[in-house]
Design an enzyme around this catalytic site. Sequence first.
Site, PDB file in Angstrom:
ATOM      1  N   ARG A   1     -21.303  11.328 -17.169  1.00 37.79           N
ATOM      2  CA  ARG A   1     -20.093  12.076 -17.524  1.00 37.79           C
ATOM      3  C   ARG A   1     -19.364  12.519 -16.260  1.00 37.79           C
ATOM      4  O   ARG A   1     -19.974  13.062 -15.338  1.00 37.79           O
ATOM      5  CB  ARG A   1     -20.484  13.298 -18.343  1.00 37.79           C
TER       6      ARG A   1
ATOM      7  N   GLU B   1     -49.925  27.745 -35.402  1.00 36.93           N
ATOM      8  CA  GLU B   1     -51.115  27.584 -34.557  1.00 36.93           C
ATOM      9  C   GLU B   1     -51.308  28.785 -33.629  1.00 36.93           C
ATOM     10  O   GLU B   1     -51.874  28.663 -32.549  1.00 36.93           O
ATOM     11  CB  GLU B   1     -51.049  26.289 -33.747  1.00 36.93           C
TER      12      GLU B   1
END
Length: 491
Positions: free
Chosen positions: A351, A461
């Site tokens: 870009r 978790e």
Amino acid sequence: MGSLVLGRGRLQVLSRQLLQDEAQEQQAAGLVASPCSAAVRSLPRFDPYILEMYLDDLREMKRQVYNLFKFRPELLPGPEMSKEERRALVRTQLHALLDSGINPLSFFDRDYKKYFYLAECLSLVDLSLMVKSGVQFSLWGGSVLNLGSEQHRRAYFDDIGTFRLPGCFAMTELKHGSNVAALQTEAVLDVLTDEWVINTPDEGAIKWWIGNAAEDGKAATVFARLKVPAQNGQGGLMDHGVHAFIVPLRDEAGRCLPGVEIHDCGYKVGLNGVDNGAIRFSHVRVPRTNLLDRFASVDKSGTYSSPLTSEGRRFAATLGELTGGRVGLTCGSVGVLKGAITIAIRYSAGRQQFGPPDSAEVSVLDYQSTQLKLLPILATAYCMHFAKDHLVSLYCDMKRTKDALLVEEVHALSAGLKAYVTAYTQDALSVCREACGGHGYAAINRLGQLRSDHDIFQTFEGDNTVLLQQVRGPGMLAVGSETLPPILVAH
């Protein structure tokens, strides 16, 4: 002028990366570097394959996994899919993975390094696939292998590994997540029938957010309070704390079994390819042998026995066998971080925005502001790669040696790295999205979906706040009241 100086500075840095002997050859040939615009660069001659060989000794598996989905684009998720379509796709993805010869449960049983590497690979294919695979093979399958006996292995291993028996890991309840010791679901032994009676005593004990439950799960490892008739002859029940039981959920036609009630948790912020559900048990009966009895057993008379002398040690041993889930999430999170920073840097290198008058525009990556955003993330991704590899190595050693000190070390390190890596990756995903400007907001470019899907990694978790406290636990016991240095420092 500032852009020209920036361009020259970058060219000098890149030039220093060229091989010295090549520079000498050019000098001997009388070659002189010609001026170039700020937008055109002579890139360093660098062979990424050499770095890949150094970093990645399982790269052939990565190519196998990525080629499976590269040549079957119909297996990749689209940005406009419904919850039902995403779930059906993930199911198809999982079957395709198994049909290709990759068996995650076999890895989890015999080669942990390959299992965790597979989790990292799948994280960039589809995080829903990675999580559903983890639920099926690491949580459901892993709980049977690690908490059960050889009898349980023989009965369930093949069907779990081939997904003929989709299953769940039913630990979390509506009122209790991190505080596992306070779970309320009950498993009461009926001595007369030699069965456990699994029951949800109130709404707060409904199993919640259970992966694979809403649609696929046919059985579950259910964590419940083990209660047997008191041996003192005065009646009542003796509560031995939380244990794991195998409980069937559905018949072959997919209908809930008597006493089992399952509801869909619906749309989530992310991971909508995973069918999370809520489960209520109403006096469901299962054989006494369905207790996963590696650390404790109960005979026909209701006598409870365990090689571990205290309830605390039994509970710690049970949860200690489940650290593989945290290791897997750490690997998956590192994979997401690698993918996100790769997307952002490649975009920023291509870009171009602004530049000197009458000259080509400058690559966005040439601006210091962009470099300060992205290059620290790139460097940290390498650091986390090595930290993740170290954790996996320790985990493999722990499973091989069963060394008690190593078990404590892996528990602390897996808790800390899971918390730190997932939190860092979540922040980095936002930085990468912003560095890609408006195009980073397009769903097709994946950064937004990765950010939404990865968000929950900070919670399941083990909530990150709770896990960081567990990191300090072993150190506190070792040094008493002395002040500890910070264990994890965010930069």
